[in-house]
Design a protein around this motif. Sequence first.
Motif, PDB file in Angstrom:
ATOM      1  N   CYS A 123       0.812  -1.212   0.005  1.00 34.60           N
ATOM      2  CA  CYS A 123       0.161  -0.017  -0.096  1.00 34.60           C
ATOM      3  C   CYS A 123       0.955   1.434  -0.018  1.00 34.60           C
ATOM      4  O   CYS A 123       2.041   1.410   0.475  1.00 34.60           O
ATOM      5  CB  CYS A 123      -0.971   0.147   1.314  1.00 34.60           C
ATOM      6  SG  CYS A 123      -2.031  -1.399   1.274  1.00 34.60           S
ATOM      7  N   GLY A 124       0.443   2.398  -0.612  1.00 34.29           N
ATOM      8  CA  GLY A 124       1.073   3.562  -0.528  1.00 34.29           C
ATOM      9  C   GLY A 124       2.468   3.390  -1.204  1.00 34.29           C
ATOM     10  O   GLY A 124       2.653   2.921  -2.070  1.00 34.29           O
ATOM     11  N   THR A 125       3.450   3.979  -0.374  1.00 35.52           N
ATOM     12  CA  THR A 125       4.784   3.966  -0.623  1.00 35.52           C
ATOM     13  C   THR A 125       5.214   2.468  -1.110  1.00 35.52           C
ATOM     14  O   THR A 125       6.185   2.259  -2.027  1.00 35.52           O
ATOM     15  CB  THR A 125       5.635   4.660   0.322  1.00 35.52           C
ATOM     16  OG1 THR A 125       5.180   6.162   0.540  1.00 35.52           O
ATOM     17  CG2 THR A 125       7.246   4.535   0.249  1.00 35.52           C
ATOM     18  N   SER A 126       5.086   1.610  -0.021  1.00 33.90           N
ATOM     19  CA  SER A 126       5.319   0.262  -0.365  1.00 33.90           C
ATOM     20  C   SER A 126       4.798  -0.327  -1.726  1.00 33.90           C
ATOM     21  O   SER A 126       5.611  -1.088  -2.386  1.00 33.90           O
ATOM     22  CB  SER A 126       4.960  -0.656   0.848  1.00 33.90           C
ATOM     23  OG  SER A 126       5.573  -0.205   1.906  1.00 33.90           O
TER      24      SER A 126
ATOM     25  N   SER B 194       7.145   7.192   4.672  1.00 33.73           N
ATOM     26  CA  SER B 194       8.098   6.501   4.565  1.00 33.73           C
ATOM     27  C   SER B 194       9.135   6.933   3.534  1.00 33.73           C
ATOM     28  O   SER B 194       8.594   7.481   2.398  1.00 33.73           O
ATOM     29  CB  SER B 194       7.688   4.932   4.091  1.00 33.73           C
ATOM     30  OG  SER B 194       8.472   4.029   3.776  1.00 33.73           O
TER      31      SER B 194
ATOM     32  N   VAL C 247       5.788   9.868   9.991  1.00 37.22           N
ATOM     33  CA  VAL C 247       4.585   8.987   9.221  1.00 37.22           C
ATOM     34  C   VAL C 247       5.068   8.423   7.852  1.00 37.22           C
ATOM     35  O   VAL C 247       4.880   7.241   7.733  1.00 37.22           O
ATOM     36  CB  VAL C 247       3.456   9.718   9.599  1.00 37.22           C
ATOM     37  CG1 VAL C 247       2.305   9.005   8.571  1.00 37.22           C
ATOM     38  CG2 VAL C 247       2.851   9.807  10.941  1.00 37.22           C
TER      39      VAL C 247
ATOM     40  N   THR D  28       0.519  -3.233   8.400  1.00 39.22           N
ATOM     41  CA  THR D  28      -0.813  -2.493   7.417  1.00 39.22           C
ATOM     42  C   THR D  28      -1.764  -3.626   7.189  1.00 39.22           C
ATOM     43  O   THR D  28      -1.392  -4.455   6.642  1.00 39.22           O
ATOM     44  CB  THR D  28      -0.281  -1.934   6.075  1.00 39.22           C
ATOM     45  OG1 THR D  28       0.887  -0.931   6.455  1.00 39.22           O
ATOM     46  CG2 THR D  28      -1.368  -1.466   5.336  1.00 39.22           C
TER      47      THR D  28
ATOM     48  N   SER E 180       5.736  -4.234   3.105  1.00 40.28           N
ATOM     49  CA  SER E 180       5.344  -3.118   4.067  1.00 40.28           C
ATOM     50  C   SER E 180       6.449  -2.624   5.022  1.00 40.28           C
ATOM     51  O   SER E 180       6.995  -3.636   5.252  1.00 40.28           O
ATOM     52  CB  SER E 180       4.214  -3.751   5.031  1.00 40.28           C
ATOM     53  OG  SER E 180       3.815  -3.046   6.048  1.00 40.28           O
ATOM     54  N   GLN E 181       6.591  -1.436   5.146  1.00 42.30           N
ATOM     55  CA  GLN E 181       7.639  -0.959   6.014  1.00 42.30           C
ATOM     56  C   GLN E 181       7.256  -1.447   7.469  1.00 42.30           C
ATOM     57  O   GLN E 181       7.921  -1.948   8.058  1.00 42.30           O
ATOM     58  CB  GLN E 181       7.450   0.699   6.221  1.00 42.30           C
ATOM     59  CG  GLN E 181       8.800   1.416   6.617  1.00 42.30           C
ATOM     60  CD  GLN E 181       8.436   1.448   8.289  1.00 42.30           C
ATOM     61  OE1 GLN E 181       9.411   1.105   8.912  1.00 42.30           O
ATOM     62  NE2 GLN E 181       7.248   1.867   8.729  1.00 42.30           N
ATOM     63  N   SER E 182       6.126  -0.970   7.905  1.00 41.75           N
ATOM     64  CA  SER E 182       5.754  -1.424   9.388  1.00 41.75           C
ATOM     65  C   SER E 182       5.496  -2.966   9.425  1.00 41.75           C
ATOM     66  O   SER E 182       5.810  -3.384  10.599  1.00 41.75           O
ATOM     67  CB  SER E 182       4.339  -0.564   9.768  1.00 41.75           C
ATOM     68  OG  SER E 182       3.333  -1.067   8.755  1.00 41.75           O
TER      69      SER E 182
ATOM     70  N   GLU F  37       1.333  13.888   0.779  1.00 38.74           N
ATOM     71  CA  GLU F  37       1.297  13.451   2.240  1.00 38.74           C
ATOM     72  C   GLU F  37       1.600  14.723   3.169  1.00 38.74           C
ATOM     73  O   GLU F  37       1.086  14.843   4.203  1.00 38.74           O
ATOM     74  CB  GLU F  37       2.148  12.358   2.309  1.00 38.74           C
ATOM     75  CG  GLU F  37       1.527  10.999   1.835  1.00 38.74           C
ATOM     76  CD  GLU F  37       2.406   9.748   2.212  1.00 38.74           C
ATOM     77  OE1 GLU F  37       1.852   8.782   2.762  1.00 38.74           O
ATOM     78  OE2 GLU F  37       3.650   9.905   2.064  1.00 38.74           O
TER      79      GLU F  37
ATOM     80  N   ALA G 148      -1.774   7.924   9.601  1.00 40.93           N
ATOM     81  CA  ALA G 148      -1.459   7.233  10.816  1.00 40.93           C
ATOM     82  C   ALA G 148       0.011   6.776  10.338  1.00 40.93           C
ATOM     83  O   ALA G 148       0.127   6.239   8.953  1.00 40.93           O
ATOM     84  CB  ALA G 148      -2.375   6.247  11.303  1.00 40.93           C
ATOM     85  N   LYS G 149       0.977   6.443  11.216  1.00 39.30           N
ATOM     86  CA  LYS G 149       2.253   5.593  10.994  1.00 39.30           C
ATOM     87  C   LYS G 149       1.794   4.320  10.169  1.00 39.30           C
ATOM     88  O   LYS G 149       2.400   3.854   9.289  1.00 39.30           O
ATOM     89  CB  LYS G 149       3.015   5.300  12.150  1.00 39.30           C
ATOM     90  CG  LYS G 149       4.268   4.577  12.113  1.00 39.30           C
ATOM     91  CD  LYS G 149       5.332   5.635  11.038  1.00 39.30           C
ATOM     92  CE  LYS G 149       6.043   4.971  10.166  1.00 39.30           C
ATOM     93  NZ  LYS G 149       6.244   5.450   9.109  1.00 39.30           N
TER      94      LYS G 149
HETATM   95  C1  F1P Z   1       1.998   1.861   4.161  1.00 37.94           C
HETATM   96  C2  F1P Z   1       1.371   3.356   4.033  1.00 37.94           C
HETATM   97  C3  F1P Z   1       2.715   4.301   3.771  1.00 37.94           C
HETATM   98  C4  F1P Z   1       2.173   5.596   3.993  1.00 37.94           C
HETATM   99  C5  F1P Z   1       1.529   5.870   5.217  1.00 37.94           C
HETATM  100  C6  F1P Z   1       0.305   4.980   5.608  1.00 37.94           C
HETATM  101  O1  F1P Z   1       2.637   1.686   5.161  1.00 37.94           O
HETATM  102  O2  F1P Z   1       0.678   3.680   2.833  1.00 37.94           O
HETATM  103  O3  F1P Z   1       3.448   4.088   2.699  1.00 37.94           O
HETATM  104  O4  F1P Z   1       3.291   6.450   3.945  1.00 37.94           O
HETATM  105  O5  F1P Z   1       2.306   6.126   6.500  1.00 37.94           O
HETATM  106  O6  F1P Z   1       0.819   3.610   5.346  1.00 37.94           O
HETATM  107  P1  F1P Z   1       3.569   0.219   5.337  1.00 37.94           P
HETATM  108  O7  F1P Z   1       2.685  -0.946   4.972  1.00 37.94           O
HETATM  109  O8  F1P Z   1       4.716   0.455   4.383  1.00 37.94           O
HETATM  110  O9  F1P Z   1       4.140   0.035   6.716  1.00 37.94           O
END
Ligand code: F1P
Length: 341
Positions: A39-42, A139, A137, A91, A86-88, A226, A336-337
């Motif tokens: 999602c998003g940046t990932s 990435s 928040v 997600t 996914s960074q976190s 963002e 949100a992060k």
């Molecule tokens: C995915 C994401 C980020 C975005 C924002 C919401 O997060 O879409 O790319 O910057 O913080 O969540 P992740 O799955 O890469 O942690």
Amino acid sequence: VDRVLRGRIDDRFSTVHLGGLNLDAREARGVRRIKILGCGTSYHAGMIGAGLIEELARIPADAEPASEFRYRNPVVDPDTLYVAVSQSGETYDVLAAVQELKRKGARVLGVVNVVGSAIAREADGGMYVHAGPEVCVVSTKCFTNTVVAFALLALHLGRIRDLSVSDGKRIIEGLRKLPEQIGRILESEDEIKKLAEEYAGAQSMMFIGRVRGYPVALEASLKLKEISYIHAEAYPASELKHGPLALIEPALPTVAIVPDDDLLEKNRAALEEIKARSGRILAVAHREQEKADHTIVVPKNENELDPILMGIPLQLLAYHTALAMGRDIDKPRNLAKSVTV
Ligand code: F1P
């Protein structure tokens, strides 16, 4: 970048070692297709990753937002390798997609930053991208490291499938150059800050890129949205003529990704189209672009690795634009992060 590369490159054999992948050579040879979800940046990093896998391992690959995939009752194919990014690692849209895939018997790898996170635990194997904690928040460094991780994965799969060793050597040399080249881009921060102050008044911005440059344009426009809340759109450069060209006018600046590769002339033609409509252009390129009002010149690497470097000045551009507008960059509104619902 040093951290994602550390211990994974074998210079003697121009190959890479990916310990946690949990995919033996026979299984890797049986992969007919790779589907990347994030999602998003990932997701954007996954799009570049898909391109790297097609170029370096010649396996058909594509990326899709996990948030779409999980709702559309997709065909789950046993010869497809799924990769969750996914960074976190938390997600929910990505986790739900992974759980659904696992229920249907698919093999899923994770490309994740946070060690021991839910997606890392749920996946059959994968790679940590070792970007360190993302304190804000949005990435940024994780985007870069995720793309580097995909370059390693693509090389690994390419070698297992007996693709050219010289390509491996060339890409490894390119990867080794990245930290020093990124350092040089960061040194040009003052120049980017001046540009950001100039563009901070824009109501809206257009981002364009072609093939390898398109996910960079998407990610750059997302970063700007963002943290600065400036409306931004990203299009593949050749799609401009299929509609968005109607938007071009002096008040809508365009940021164009113009690498020195086999598509340079095509990209220059897009700049001409914009200039002919009096559009302002900021190019990110490997040399000054005559049609652009400003060019941010970045160091050249191998064509396949250029997207890694071209995204970084645009992260800085978004940062300084937001700063010039007095935004709370570390805590953008409504975000949100990690999105765990
Ligand atoms: C995915 C994401 C980020 C975005 C924002 C919401 O997060 O879409 O790319 O910057 O913080 O969540 P992740 O799955 O890469 O942690």
